[in-house]
Design a protein around this motif. Structure first.
Motif, mmCIF file in Angstrom:
data_model
loop_
_atom_site.group_PDB
_atom_site.id
_atom_site.type_symbol
_atom_site.label_atom_id
_atom_site.label_comp_id
_atom_site.label_asym_id
_atom_site.label_seq_id
_atom_site.Cartn_x
_atom_site.Cartn_y
_atom_site.Cartn_z
ATOM 1 N N GLU A 283 -5.248 13.789 2.501
ATOM 2 C CA GLU A 283 -4.136 13.471 3.396
ATOM 3 C C GLU A 283 -2.835 13.371 2.607
ATOM 4 O O GLU A 283 -2.785 12.718 1.573
ATOM 5 N N VAL B 43 -7.936 0.333 -1.373
ATOM 6 C CA VAL B 43 -8.970 1.366 -1.476
ATOM 7 C C VAL B 43 -8.839 2.346 -0.309
ATOM 8 O O VAL B 43 -8.986 3.558 -0.492
ATOM 9 N N ALA B 44 -8.524 1.828 0.868
ATOM 10 C CA ALA B 44 -8.391 2.701 2.041
ATOM 11 C C ALA B 44 -7.280 3.737 1.846
ATOM 12 O O ALA B 44 -7.461 4.911 2.176
ATOM 13 N N THR C 178 -1.438 6.646 -11.470
ATOM 14 C CA THR C 178 -2.442 5.838 -10.790
ATOM 15 C C THR C 178 -2.093 4.371 -10.972
ATOM 16 O O THR C 178 -1.960 3.903 -12.105
ATOM 17 N N THR D 250 0.828 -1.200 0.000
ATOM 18 C CA THR D 250 0.000 0.000 0.000
ATOM 19 C C THR D 250 0.868 1.258 0.000
ATOM 20 O O THR D 250 0.458 2.293 -0.530
ATOM 21 N N GLN E 173 -7.196 10.733 -1.643
ATOM 22 C CA GLN E 173 -8.240 11.534 -2.284
ATOM 23 C C GLN E 173 -8.936 12.464 -1.298
ATOM 24 O O GLN E 173 -9.475 13.488 -1.684
ATOM 25 N N GLY E 174 -8.896 12.110 -0.026
ATOM 26 C CA GLY E 174 -9.475 12.952 1.019
ATOM 27 C C GLY E 174 -8.567 14.108 1.415
ATOM 28 O O GLY E 174 -8.916 14.903 2.275
ATOM 29 N N MET F 125 -6.127 4.816 -1.016
ATOM 30 C CA MET F 125 -6.584 5.722 -2.078
ATOM 31 C C MET F 125 -7.546 6.765 -1.497
ATOM 32 O O MET F 125 -7.446 7.955 -1.804
ATOM 33 N N GLU F 126 -8.469 6.331 -0.659
ATOM 34 C CA GLU F 126 -9.438 7.253 -0.064
ATOM 35 C C GLU F 126 -8.750 8.275 0.837
ATOM 36 O O GLU F 126 -9.153 9.437 0.875
ATOM 37 N N ARG F 127 -7.711 7.844 1.542
ATOM 38 C CA ARG F 127 -6.958 8.782 2.383
ATOM 39 C C ARG F 127 -6.334 9.882 1.510
ATOM 40 O O ARG F 127 -6.410 11.064 1.843
#
Length: 138
Positions: free
Chosen positions: A118, A108-109, A93, A80, A115-116, A111-113
């Motif tokens: 962080e 996914v976690a 990507t 990751t 995209q959020g 990626m979400e961090r």
């Protein structure tokens, strides 16, 4: 466009295309010099670079104690961390080919961090990890 490892070929395709390529998908590995020149070309023209074979081709580097240490310091696995590294470049990507639900959830976690908003990796982290992989440049 996929599997285009020659900058001159990609440049010619790009320049002659009426509808410019939006994405280049390539294997991300040392034998292609990590597509350094192609990635730069893509970045300069706002073409997304999508890597595949990202983890498999870099298995040796990801198995090192250094990779484990730097990943654990960020609360990640080496895999990751590799994905976070690519996404932190801002134009790359990784394409995820896992068949494991656990690994997909981890991927996914992270990626979400990102995209959020962080910032998981600093520029210093990027440079250190690029050296670990044997990349000539970001």
């Amino acid at each position: 466009i996929s599997n285009c490892y020659d900058l001159d070929v990609f440049r010619t395709l790009y320049q002659s295309a009426k509808h410019k390529p939006a994405v280049l998908q390539n294997r991300f590995y040392a034998e292609s010099n990590f597509d350094t020149d192609l990635r730069r070309f893509c970045k300069d023209r706002n073409v997304k670079y999508q890597s595949f074979w990202t983890l498999t081709a870099n298995r040796k580097a990801l198995a090192t104690s250094e990779a484990h240490e730097i990943a654990e310091a960020k609360g990640l696995t080496p895999q990751t961390y590799m994905y976070a590294f690519l996404m932190s470049l801002g134009y790359a990507t990784p394409l995820d080919g896992t068949t494991s639900r656990v690994h997909m959830a981890q991927d996914v976690a992270v990626m979400e961090r990102i995209q959020g908003g962080e910032q998981i990796l600093t520029e210093e982290d990027q440079i250190k990890f690029a050296r670990l992989l044997g990349m000539p440049g970001l």
